[in-house]
Design a protein around this motif. Structure first.
Motif, PDB file in Angstrom:
ATOM      1  N   UNK A 144       0.773  -1.237   0.000  1.00 16.52           N
ATOM      2  CA  UNK A 144       0.000   0.000   0.000  1.00 16.52           C
ATOM      3  C   UNK A 144       0.803   1.286   0.000  1.00 16.52           C
ATOM      4  N   UNK A 145       2.118   1.212  -0.092  1.00 16.61           N
ATOM      5  CA  UNK A 145       2.934   2.427  -0.164  1.00 16.61           C
ATOM      6  C   UNK A 145       2.801   3.049  -1.547  1.00 16.61           C
ATOM      7  N   UNK A 146       2.943   4.371  -1.588  1.00 20.07           N
ATOM      8  CA  UNK A 146       2.919   5.113  -2.848  1.00 20.07           C
ATOM      9  C   UNK A 146       4.242   5.848  -3.033  1.00 20.07           C
ATOM     10  N   UNK A 147       4.649   6.000  -4.287  1.00 18.98           N
ATOM     11  CA  UNK A 147       5.853   6.760  -4.616  1.00 18.98           C
ATOM     12  C   UNK A 147       5.649   8.214  -4.226  1.00 18.98           C
ATOM     13  N   UNK A 148       6.687   8.828  -3.603  1.00 25.12           N
ATOM     14  CA  UNK A 148       6.608  10.235  -3.215  1.00 25.12           C
ATOM     15  C   UNK A 148       7.596  11.074  -4.017  1.00 25.12           C
ATOM     16  N   UNK A 149       8.879  10.682  -3.989  1.00 25.98           N
ATOM     17  CA  UNK A 149       9.904  11.478  -4.669  1.00 25.98           C
ATOM     18  C   UNK A 149      11.188  10.677  -4.814  1.00 25.98           C
ATOM     19  N   UNK A 150      12.113  11.255  -5.531  1.00 28.91           N
ATOM     20  CA  UNK A 150      13.466  10.706  -5.674  1.00 28.91           C
ATOM     21  C   UNK A 150      14.432  11.720  -5.070  1.00 28.91           C
ATOM     22  N   UNK A 151      15.375  11.228  -4.249  1.00 28.32           N
ATOM     23  CA  UNK A 151      16.381  12.100  -3.642  1.00 28.32           C
ATOM     24  C   UNK A 151      17.732  11.790  -4.300  1.00 28.32           C
ATOM     25  N   UNK A 152      18.268  12.737  -5.073  1.00 32.23           N
ATOM     26  CA  UNK A 152      19.552  12.489  -5.736  1.00 32.23           C
ATOM     27  C   UNK A 152      20.714  12.400  -4.749  1.00 32.23           C
ATOM     28  N   UNK A 153      21.652  11.506  -5.028  1.00 31.57           N
ATOM     29  CA  UNK A 153      22.892  11.386  -4.247  1.00 31.57           C
ATOM     30  C   UNK A 153      22.648  11.366  -2.741  1.00 31.57           C
ATOM     31  N   UNK A 154      21.751  10.525  -2.303  1.00 31.91           N
ATOM     32  CA  UNK A 154      21.293  10.524  -0.914  1.00 31.91           C
ATOM     33  C   UNK A 154      22.132   9.663   0.029  1.00 31.91           C
ATOM     34  N   UNK A 155      22.641   8.540  -0.440  1.00 29.16           N
ATOM     35  CA  UNK A 155      23.317   7.600   0.449  1.00 29.16           C
ATOM     36  C   UNK A 155      24.596   7.080  -0.206  1.00 29.16           C
ATOM     37  N   UNK A 156      25.631   6.925   0.624  1.00 26.08           N
ATOM     38  CA  UNK A 156      26.902   6.413   0.117  1.00 26.08           C
ATOM     39  C   UNK A 156      26.976   4.909   0.347  1.00 26.08           C
ATOM     40  N   UNK A 157      27.199   4.163  -0.724  1.00 31.67           N
ATOM     41  CA  UNK A 157      27.362   2.712  -0.658  1.00 31.67           C
ATOM     42  C   UNK A 157      28.666   2.363  -1.374  1.00 31.67           C
ATOM     43  N   UNK A 158      29.580   1.793  -0.631  1.00 34.07           N
ATOM     44  CA  UNK A 158      30.878   1.392  -1.185  1.00 34.07           C
ATOM     45  C   UNK A 158      31.576   2.532  -1.926  1.00 34.07           C
ATOM     46  N   UNK A 159      31.549   3.726  -1.319  1.00 29.46           N
ATOM     47  CA  UNK A 159      32.259   4.875  -1.863  1.00 29.46           C
ATOM     48  C   UNK A 159      31.558   5.609  -2.987  1.00 29.46           C
ATOM     49  N   UNK A 160      30.362   5.191  -3.340  1.00 23.44           N
ATOM     50  CA  UNK A 160      29.605   5.829  -4.430  1.00 23.44           C
ATOM     51  C   UNK A 160      28.277   6.343  -3.879  1.00 23.44           C
ATOM     52  N   UNK A 161      27.962   7.604  -4.184  1.00 24.04           N
ATOM     53  CA  UNK A 161      26.678   8.148  -3.756  1.00 24.04           C
ATOM     54  C   UNK A 161      25.585   7.699  -4.711  1.00 24.04           C
ATOM     55  N   UNK A 162      24.485   7.228  -4.124  1.00 22.33           N
ATOM     56  CA  UNK A 162      23.361   6.730  -4.906  1.00 22.33           C
ATOM     57  C   UNK A 162      22.095   7.497  -4.545  1.00 22.33           C
ATOM     58  N   UNK A 163      21.153   7.492  -5.464  1.00 24.15           N
ATOM     59  CA  UNK A 163      19.857   8.118  -5.235  1.00 24.15           C
ATOM     60  C   UNK A 163      19.016   7.247  -4.306  1.00 24.15           C
ATOM     61  N   UNK A 164      17.987   7.833  -3.738  1.00 29.33           N
ATOM     62  CA  UNK A 164      16.987   7.090  -2.974  1.00 29.33           C
ATOM     63  C   UNK A 164      15.615   7.385  -3.564  1.00 29.33           C
TER      64      UNK A 164
END
Length: 174
Positions: A144-164
């Motif tokens: 029942x969750x709905x899409x709200x938004x995309x956050x650019x460069x939000x989290x760092x994983x293995x030295x690379x920033x990724x969107x959420x």
């Protein structure tokens, strides 16, 4: 069938074993917790802090058990705000590598939503996922969750920033 059980001193050793067993699998797609997290004394201090925070309602951390009473995953609500209304700013879950694809994540999200809305009186829950994690997005949508938004460069994983990708569900059990 799954059950959800709050993190406690009593189940801490099982949680640590679960985390150690799945460390490489989780760290392939999630930020590392660092080596100190897996040292028993440090881990027990973390569990004690979690237990205190659960008492004041600022977070709820849980383990997921299957029908054989095995710890198959974790599911948590973080950053709970008690201003005008109760809002969980992050739902997080992780399932052990050997238990992937068995429906445990979908079932546990459904169960925790019910608990959050009825017992914790949460009004709204947000969940963030990687754009690459279609399975997690499907789990959220099925529940029942709905899409709200995309956050650019939000989290760092293995030295690379990724969107959420942000999803949200509001309490309909009023």
């Amino acid at each position: 069938m799954i059950t959800i059980e709050q993190v406690s001193i009593e189940n801490a050793n099982e949680i640590l074993a679960f985390e150690i067993e799945n460390r490489c699998f989780f760290e392939a797609t999630l930020p590392s917790r660092g080596n100190d997290y897996y040292i028993l004394d440090n881990f027990m201090n973390i569990i004690n802090e979690i237990c205190e925070e659960q008492k004041n309602g600022s977070l709820y951390m849980n383990i997921i058990r299957n029908e054989f009473n095995e710890v198959v995953g974790r599911i948590n609500l973080f950053l709970i705000k008690h201003e005008k209304y109760n809002r969980a700013f992050e739902l997080g879950y992780r399932i052990a590598e050997k238990h992937q694809g068995k429906g445990y994540a979908t079932s546990s999200v459904k169960a925790l939503i019910k608990i959050a809305f009825k017992e914790y009186e949460i009004e709204c829950i947000q969940a963030l996922t990687s754009p690459k994690n279609a399975a997690s997005q499907i789990i959220l949508i099925k529940n029942g969750f709905s899409f709200v938004t995309k956050i650019p460069n939000d989290v760092e994983v293995n030295g690379i920033f990724e969107d959420s990708i942000v999803f949200e569900i509001e309490n309909q059990i009023k």
